[in-house]
Each structure stands twice: as C-alpha cells, then as structure tokens.
Design an enzyme around this catalytic site. Structure first.
Site, PDB file in Angstrom:
ATOM      1  N   HIS A 173       9.706   7.169  -3.048  1.00  0.00           N
ATOM      2  CA  HIS A 173       9.748   6.985  -1.600  1.00  0.00           C
ATOM      3  C   HIS A 173      11.140   7.308  -1.049  1.00  0.00           C
ATOM      4  O   HIS A 173      12.061   6.506  -1.166  1.00  0.00           O
ATOM      5  CB  HIS A 173       9.384   5.516  -1.330  1.00  0.00           C
ATOM      6  CG  HIS A 173       9.188   5.198   0.110  1.00  0.00           C
ATOM      7  ND1 HIS A 173       8.135   5.688   0.855  1.00  0.00           N
ATOM      8  CD2 HIS A 173       9.915   4.435   0.954  1.00  0.00           C
ATOM      9  CE1 HIS A 173       8.216   5.218   2.087  1.00  0.00           C
ATOM     10  NE2 HIS A 173       9.289   4.462   2.177  1.00  0.00           N
ATOM     11  N   SER A 231       8.849   6.965   6.564  1.00  0.00           N
ATOM     12  CA  SER A 231       8.360   5.612   6.364  1.00  0.00           C
ATOM     13  C   SER A 231       8.049   4.952   7.706  1.00  0.00           C
ATOM     14  O   SER A 231       7.245   5.481   8.465  1.00  0.00           O
ATOM     15  CB  SER A 231       9.379   4.832   5.534  1.00  0.00           C
ATOM     16  OG  SER A 231       8.726   3.816   4.832  1.00  0.00           O
TER      17      SER A 231
END
Ligand code: GTR
Length: 378
Positions: free
Chosen positions: A359, A217
C-alpha cells in the site's frame, strides 16, 4: 457484462450476484440512453451517495473565493519549471480559511500545460517546495519532465483528519446545523479540490480542460467523490482507495464498514453508520461511484499485497462501471480479465493496474497515470 474468463474468487462471484445495476432506475425502469443517464439516473445516484455515504455539502460553505499569487519563481528544478505558490482564500458565515496551492509549471511544455493535482493527506515532507526532500509520493520532477504541471495541496488545510466533532476547519467556517446527511471529511476535502480547480480555471499557463486529480488511499476516496461532484476534472486517479473508494463493498475482502466506522466515522455522514452490520442494505455500491465520472477518464490502481484495499474488488468496480460508458459509445475498462501484475490496462476510458508490492503511491504508479493521460488526455 462480465466475461466467462474473468477469474473470480468465491467472494467476488458473490459480489457479481449481489451487485447493484447502475442502469436500473429506482422506479425499476432501465436506462438505455445517455440522455436518461444524465437527466435521471446520474442525479439519482449522486443523491444516494450524498445521503448515505459522503454527506451533503452545505449550500454556501465558503463562498467569496479569492486568489492571491504569492510567489512566481522561474528557473527552478534546474530551469525545468516555474514554481508558483497561490493562496486560495474563502469565507463563510463563521470565519475564513485558506488553501496553499503549490505548482511547478514545466518551462518547456507547450502552454497551456495539462495538470496533475495531488490531494495530499500525508506529511508536508512529501511535497517540499524547495525540493531538498524528494518523495515518490509526489515525484514533481518526473511530472514536469513528462510535460505536466505538478500541483499539490494539503487536504488537512480544509478539514482536520481527526474526529473533533466537526468543530474546526470548513465545518466551523460554514457554521450551519449538522443533520444525519451532513458532509464528512471526504466530501469536505473534495470541496477543497474544487476550490483549487476554481483557481486552475483562471491561470493562463494551465489547461483547465486537462486536469487530472490524484489521491492515494483516503485521498483516492476523495478524488473519486470529487470527480462525481465536480465535472470540471477531466481525469480522476484513485490509488489503492479500497473501501468507500474504488472497491465494491459487496463481497469485498479486507477492510469492512465496521472498521472504517470505528476509526474514521468523521470521513462520512452519520447515515453511513447504519450500514455497519448490513452492507448489502446500502442502496449504492462503488462501481456506481466510478460510473458517475463517465464519460470522463478514471484510472484505478491497486497493489498486489494491499489485501486491505482488495485489488480484485477495485478491479471488479471498474468492470461493473463500464456499461455506463457504453451509453456514451465509449469503452470503459478494456478487459474483463484481472490483469497480470505490472501489466496496466490502458485502452479504455477506465484504466487499471495492479502493481507488485504494498500500500503506497510510487513512481511506478505515477508513470502509469501519466502514460494513460498521454494517450487519452494530452
Ligand atoms: C486505513 C483505512 C483505509 C485507507 C487508509 C489510508 O487505515 O482503513 O480505508 O483509507 O487508512 O488512507 O491510508
């Protein structure tokens, strides 16, 4: 080139039309050789990314880097590894700082051992040196078992992950005046990765020519930018880095510049703000960031439910970076077709997978990174 069988959404075909050509010099000439890429286009692109996105690091933000080996404990992980704790000290005009680097060096691997370094932005629980807590975010046992040194540090030791007006961390230590192109946190954290690399260069147990940098990320944005700035890293891994990471900005779905500016303006230089309502005016796009890592290895990973990062936009950036690898007579991404879920593309100098799920940085992801490294880096 984008093959006809590439399955694009309408947004992505828009992106293909609007995409910037990494091989077009700003004077309009085309780059047709690796020497022109290296001497002209690469510096040009680096400069554009510094000026408009990540910012420029000061000349000597924290010179006088020294290393203090605080602990070397053989026989941990049931004998599989030696644990090391190294403190990296640096000093600037207005103070000093440090990075605590944790390493598990495999006992049974041939020395020097290749390294997987994680730039960790999540809580310390994920990187527990005692291994009482184990996290798939940093599966150190698995990394060691596969013959790699597991290395990690907290990027927040270098600069905070909050907007405090650049008053603490390396910004304070550096103390120089900030302009519109002064570095933000992504560049500062990447600078921290480079200071860790300074140490990795000196440890005879470690193979400084085979160091892979991994980030998830925001950490993936850091890894990519570090790979562009610091050519000592043999392999860069971006896990679900999305906007201002591996995903092309033009035609991207999910997160857009106004959101990232509203919440995370301090990750970037001030100049980036002007692109909030005109992303097409940005003089660079993210496939060109990946291209800056050529001819070294890049692995980009997406997750099928992570629409905020946009898997297709991350894949597209890999496709569009590939012509630069061809200048080196190398294959970039080995396929122009968006792959099936959990079917990694491992053949070229750019690897890619889209994992099922959301995610996160998982054991599955790590296993693909290491399989890719086994093929290309070992
Ligand atoms: C999100 C941010 C993303 C991504 C993510 C993360 O909120 O909008 O760009 O970087 O944070 O780092 O977890």
């Amino acid at each position: 080139m984008i093959a006809n069988n590439y399955s694009v959404t309408s947004a992505q075909s828009q992106s293909v039309t609007r995409s910037l050509d990494p091989l077009a010099l700003s004077n309009g000439e085309r780059v047709t050789s690796k020497s022109v890429w290296l001497s002209k286009r690469r510096p040009e692109l680096l400069n554009l990314f510094r000026t408009h996105l990540y910012g420029r690091m000061p000349t000597q933000p924290g010179a006088a880097v020294t290393f203090e080996v605080r602990e070397v404990t053989p026989g941990v992980m049931g004998g599989a590894a030696t644990r090391k704790h190294v403190r990296i000290h640096y000093a600037g005009l207005r103070g000093k700082g440090r990075i605590d680097l944790l390493l598990f060096v495999p006992t049974h691997a041939k020395k020097p051992a290749p390294v997987f370094l994680l730039a960790c932005h999540r809580s310390r629980r994920n990187i527990d040196p005692s291994r009482a807590v184990k996290s798939s975010f940093w599966p150190a046992e698995r990394i060691v078992e596969r013959g790699y040194t597991a290395a990690v540090f907290m990027i927040t030791q270098v600069a905070p992950d909050r907007n405090d007006g650049f008053k603490s961390g390396i910004y304070k230590i550096d103390g120089t005046q900030r302009g519109p192109d002064a570095w933000g946190a992504i560049a500062a954290w990447a600078w921290g990765c480079s200071r860790v690399m300074d140490y990795l260069q000196t440890d005879p147990d470690l193979d400084r020519h085979r160091v892979a940098l991994v980030g998830h990320s925001r950490g993936g944005k850091v890894a990519l930018w570090c790979g562009a700035e610091d050519q000592r890293f043999a392999m860069i891994v971006s896990n679900e880095s999305g906007l201002a990471g591996a995903a092309v900005t033009r035609g991207k779905q999910g997160e857009q510049i106004p959101h990232i500016i509203e919440h995370f303006s301090y990750w970037f230089c001030d100049n980036y703000k002007q692109y909030a309502d005109k992303p097409d005016a940005l003089p660079v796009d993210q496939h060109e960031l990946i291209a800056l890592i050529a001819p070294r290895l890049v692995y980009v990973a997406s997750a099928s439910d992570d629409t905020w990062s946009d898997p297709h936009a991350e894949f597209l950036a890999c496709v569009q970076a590939s012509p630069v690898y061809e200048l080196f007579q190398l294959r970039g991404l080995a396929s122009d077709t968006f792959p099936a879920i959990n079917a990694p593309i491992l053949d070229g100098r750019i690897g890619y997978h889209v994992r099922s799920g959301n995610h996160e940085l998982t054991k599955y992801d790590w296993d693909q990174f290491m399989t890719y490294a086994d093929i290309h880096m070992k």
